[in-house]
Design an enzyme around this catalytic site. Structure first.
Site, PDB file in Angstrom:
ATOM      1  N   HIS A  73      -5.136  -9.702  10.504  1.00 18.66           N
ATOM      2  CA  HIS A  73      -5.710  -8.562  11.228  1.00 18.66           C
ATOM      3  C   HIS A  73      -7.104  -8.960  11.707  1.00 18.66           C
ATOM      4  O   HIS A  73      -7.907  -9.480  10.948  1.00 18.66           O
ATOM      5  CB  HIS A  73      -5.793  -7.355  10.285  1.00 18.66           C
ATOM      6  CG  HIS A  73      -5.995  -6.044  10.980  1.00 18.66           C
ATOM      7  ND1 HIS A  73      -7.121  -5.755  11.726  1.00 18.66           N
ATOM      8  CD2 HIS A  73      -5.219  -4.934  11.033  1.00 18.66           C
ATOM      9  CE1 HIS A  73      -7.027  -4.520  12.187  1.00 18.66           C
ATOM     10  NE2 HIS A  73      -5.891  -4.000  11.799  1.00 18.66           N
ATOM     11  N   GLU A  90     -11.212   3.793  12.817  1.00 15.06           N
ATOM     12  CA  GLU A  90     -10.662   2.436  12.818  1.00 15.06           C
ATOM     13  C   GLU A  90     -10.115   2.094  14.197  1.00 15.06           C
ATOM     14  O   GLU A  90      -9.539   2.936  14.883  1.00 15.06           O
ATOM     15  CB  GLU A  90      -9.510   2.284  11.809  1.00 15.06           C
ATOM     16  CG  GLU A  90      -9.897   2.272  10.356  1.00 15.06           C
ATOM     17  CD  GLU A  90      -8.694   1.991   9.462  1.00 15.06           C
ATOM     18  OE1 GLU A  90      -7.736   1.325   9.929  1.00 15.06           O
ATOM     19  OE2 GLU A  90      -8.700   2.437   8.308  1.00 15.06           O
ATOM     20  N   ASN A 101      -6.574   7.420   2.461  1.00 14.73           N
ATOM     21  CA  ASN A 101      -6.506   6.625   3.687  1.00 14.73           C
ATOM     22  C   ASN A 101      -5.198   6.926   4.399  1.00 14.73           C
ATOM     23  O   ASN A 101      -4.115   6.780   3.819  1.00 14.73           O
ATOM     24  CB  ASN A 101      -6.562   5.126   3.367  1.00 14.73           C
ATOM     25  CG  ASN A 101      -6.483   4.273   4.615  1.00 14.73           C
ATOM     26  OD1 ASN A 101      -7.425   4.209   5.399  1.00 14.73           O
ATOM     27  ND2 ASN A 101      -5.351   3.607   4.817  1.00 14.73           N
ATOM     28  N   GLU A 102      -5.315   7.379   5.637  1.00 13.93           N
ATOM     29  CA  GLU A 102      -4.153   7.569   6.509  1.00 13.93           C
ATOM     30  C   GLU A 102      -2.997   8.285   5.808  1.00 13.93           C
ATOM     31  O   GLU A 102      -1.893   7.740   5.654  1.00 13.93           O
ATOM     32  CB  GLU A 102      -3.688   6.213   7.056  1.00 13.93           C
ATOM     33  CG  GLU A 102      -4.718   5.552   7.947  1.00 13.93           C
ATOM     34  CD  GLU A 102      -4.234   4.256   8.581  1.00 13.93           C
ATOM     35  OE1 GLU A 102      -4.807   3.836   9.592  1.00 13.93           O
ATOM     36  OE2 GLU A 102      -3.259   3.665   8.055  1.00 13.93           O
ATOM     37  N   GLU A 154      -2.530  -8.325   5.398  1.00 20.39           N
ATOM     38  CA  GLU A 154      -3.201  -8.172   6.690  1.00 20.39           C
ATOM     39  C   GLU A 154      -4.235  -9.271   6.924  1.00 20.39           C
ATOM     40  O   GLU A 154      -5.268  -9.038   7.547  1.00 20.39           O
ATOM     41  CB  GLU A 154      -3.829  -6.783   6.793  1.00 20.39           C
ATOM     42  CG  GLU A 154      -2.790  -5.668   6.876  1.00 20.39           C
ATOM     43  CD  GLU A 154      -3.377  -4.294   7.120  1.00 20.39           C
ATOM     44  OE1 GLU A 154      -2.734  -3.504   7.829  1.00 20.39           O
ATOM     45  OE2 GLU A 154      -4.479  -4.002   6.600  1.00 20.39           O
ATOM     46  N   ARG A 204       0.842  -1.194   0.000  1.00 20.31           N
ATOM     47  CA  ARG A 204       0.000   0.000   0.000  1.00 20.31           C
ATOM     48  C   ARG A 204       0.880   1.247   0.000  1.00 20.31           C
ATOM     49  O   ARG A 204       2.092   1.166   0.212  1.00 20.31           O
ATOM     50  CB  ARG A 204      -0.914   0.012   1.224  1.00 20.31           C
ATOM     51  CG  ARG A 204      -0.153  -0.083   2.525  1.00 20.31           C
ATOM     52  CD  ARG A 204      -1.074  -0.203   3.724  1.00 20.31           C
ATOM     53  NE  ARG A 204      -1.467   1.106   4.228  1.00 20.31           N
ATOM     54  CZ  ARG A 204      -2.211   1.282   5.326  1.00 20.31           C
ATOM     55  NH1 ARG A 204      -2.657   0.231   5.992  1.00 20.31           N
ATOM     56  NH2 ARG A 204      -2.518   2.483   5.757  1.00 20.31           N
TER      57      ARG A 204
END
Length: 637
Positions: free
Chosen positions: A356, A305, A150-151, A353, A112
């Site tokens: 996760h 999140e 995202n982030e 992930e 990512r």
């Protein structure tokens, strides 16, 4: 502040990745969401390759179908632009749009955040996919909110970044003479005679210039914000009534100044991932929540999140015991989040992930985790009426992103120094005393607070110094600890005693910095111990609160001082106190609250939240809370 359209009460749900699953699973997903009380899901965060499999060719059919299914099920959608993960065709076609590390290594596709926000091809492709989504879904009845990217936090040191960095510096300094003065360019022959000579900070033979490093982080924050704004503006034109946000993430690798960014989103959204499995997880959750509320200016914000079933640590994922997921969620809700969201809905079978945790684990819905998810979802609607009551706090801790950036592993410091740990320590000791604290910007409005604490606020600008002077003179109580105001906004040392030029405010001068070896403590008279760092002070009108009890240079010298100033007073702590010493100081300052170590108590208007993290029953006022439980009750009259 806008709130997700069509979502009543608290938000509950999380990231949903239907493109990872056959459509035969989707109907079961919607049914389970309804059972769990889910009312909002985030879709599309990492879906660029599924939405645009080839440049300019879109496949929206699957997204149409799941948006319709969710709407029919009464579940709203937080629709993301997928720009945090460009697809393989893009990175192969535009290798110059891949990020570069300080050593010049260009990243390759396969993870990512593989992009260079400064690359024209990336910006063009980002706006193209965001525009296509806006055109198709701005009027969809399931759409409650836009979720940009995202982030944000990916840094690149590419030629594109250097070109943009030079333009940013020209806007900031206007002339090379001004830049050379700010960067102290006479040292090591770093005086620039042409803008094109300036590069992004890269791997060098020895130490880099701290002022250049700090400006590059400021520049990166602004560049990422510009990328967000471009998408936000495009989405807003397509649907002016749909709120827009992006999810803040927290860590030393994130060059984002959330104080500046918070005014650009319709609501502050935050991802909280504590990094330790012991009680530090609860401490960091509370700290994250207080930061997010403070960035939001005290308004409601959203926990976008968190992890449902595990705490992620450097040593692996540690399972959350029974009730801990609910308690973590309630930490955030009690401190201002208007809901609890998670990553992710269903645990993935593959990918980086795949382990996760999720609301629906690999073992399915017949699990402890999912039963707890359902229980929490059933409990949240009753709390809706408490959500708009403000969190009460009259103490603030300064949060300085620039101090974190400037001290994060940089060698040009008096000694190794962990800014975040110093902030977290203050927050931890206050929380254990039952005190709920806000965070505040060093240059922000401090007028609502009785006490402001500056934990080792290393970078202190002239404006911030004057702000602290004004706060104290007006009747506030300022508490600052060692290395506060060591350098100004250009990482240049404040001469004449450090302290941001505020030696008159504190009534002391700092003469020397005295690092200590790890494991060595220095006793203070009747006050506990200090460790790792202390300073040699010269008194200039302040009163000594306690002295060092030993040390060749420090014995019987002042360690903690207080100085009346205007209508207020300024306290200075010249060393790194251990927790017990901070607790003793806060006791002297009468900083107390209704909670205690292991029991969070947060007052919000008519309501009181109580979260019992201990293994014994507790009673707060008239409310009895079982071990590991939580309660929300009306406050005693």
């Amino acid at each position: 502040m806008d709130w997700p359209n069509g979502v009543d009460g608290l938000c509950y749900g999380g990231d949903y990745n239907p493109e990872q699953w056959p459509e035969s699973v989707w109907d079961n997903d919607v049914a389970l969401m309804r059972e769990a009380g889910v009312n909002l899901v985030t879709i599309g965060v990492f879906s660029w390759a599924a939405l645009e499999p080839r440049e300019g060719e879109y496949d929206f059919g699957w997204l149409d179908r799941i948006m319709d299914r969710l709407h029919d099920g009464g579940i709203a959608v937080d629709l993301a632009t997928p720009t945090a993960s460009p697809p393989p065709w893009f990175t192969l076609a535009h290798p110059d749009a891949l990020g570069e590390r300080p050593d010049g290594t260009r990243q390759i596709h396969g993870s990512r955040d593989t992009y260079d926000v400064h690359a024209p091809a990336y910006r063009e492709a980002s706006l193209r996919i965001a525009g296509a989504l806006a055109e198709r879904y701005a009027a969809h009845p399931a759409l409650a909110m836009w979720h940009v990217h995202n982030e944000y936090g990916t840094t690149s040191h590419s030629v594109h970044a250097e070109r943009a960095f030079r333009a940013w510096l020209q806007g900031k300094y206007e002339t090379l003479d001004a830049l050379n003065r700010a960067w102290w360019g006479a040292f090591w022959s770093q005086r620039y005679s042409d803008w094109d000579q300036i590069m992004a900070p890269r791997a060098t033979q020895y130490l880099t210039n701290p002022a250049q490093e700090l400006d590059f982080k400021r520049f990166t924050s602004d560049a990422l914000l510009d990328h967000y704004r471009a998408q936000r503006n495009l989405l807003h034109r397509a649907g002016p009534d749909i709120p827009i946000t992006t999810n803040f993430v927290f860590g030393p690798w994130v060059p984002v100044d959330q104080w500046r960014w918070a005014g650009e989103v319709d609501l502050v959204a935050f991802d909280s991932y504590p990094g330790a499995a012991d009680r530090t997880a609860e401490q960091h959750s509370a700290l994250h929540a207080d930061l997010a509320r403070s960035w939001a200016g005290g308004d409601p914000w959203l926990l976008m999140e968190q992890s449902a079933g595990t705490v992620h640590t450097p040593d692996g994922s540690i399972p959350k015991g029974p009730g801990r997921m609910a308690r973590h969620s309630m930490i955030h809700i009690s401190r201002g989040s208007k809901g609890a969201m998670f990553f992710q809905w269903r645990s993935g079978r593959g990918g980086a992930e795949q382990w996760h945790s999720a609301l629906v684990p690999h073992a399915g819905e017949h699990t402890r985790t999912f039963r707890e998810v359902v229980d929490l979802g059933q409990a949240l609607p009753a709390l809706a009426e408490t959500a708009d009551e403000p969190v009460e706090a009259d103490t603030a801790i300064l949060w300085s992103p620039e101090s974190w950036w400037a001290t994060g592993g940089h060698a040009s410091l008096p000694a190794p120094f962990d800014y975040f740990e110093n902030v977290a320590q203050i927050h931890r000791v206050l929380r254990d005393r039952g005190v709920v604290a806000d965070f505040a910007s060093p240059e922000g409005d401090l007028s609502k607070y009785a006490t402001v604490i500056a934990p080792s606020t290393y970078v202190l600008s002239s404006a911030a110094s004057e702000n602290l002077r004004w706060f104290t003179a007006g009747g506030g109580r300022l508490v600052a600890s060692y290395l506060t105001g060591a350098v100004d906004e250009h990482c240049q040392v404040w001469l004449g005693g450090f302290l941001g030029g505020l030696t008159d405010l504190f009534g002391v001068r700092v003469l020397e910095h005295l690092p200590q070896p790890d494991g060595e403590v220095r006793a203070l008279w009747n006050f506990g111990n200090a460790e790792r760092f202390c300073e040699l002070l010269e008194m200039r009108g302040a009163q000594c609160v306690t002295q060092y009890a030993g040390g060749e240079l420090t014995e019987d010298r002042p360690a903690v001082t207080v100085n009346p100033f205007g209508k207020g007073e300024a306290w200075y702590v010249s060393c790194k106190l251990v927790d017990e010493a901070w607790d003793r100081l806060f006791e002297a300052l009468e900083l107390n609250g209704p909670g205690s170590a292991g029991v969070d108590v947060v007052d919000r208007g008519r309501w009181r939240y109580i979260i019992n993290h201990t293994d014994t029953e507790t009673r707060i006022g008239r409310t009895i809370v079982p071990a590991g439980g939580w309660a929300v009750d009306r406050r005693p009259e």
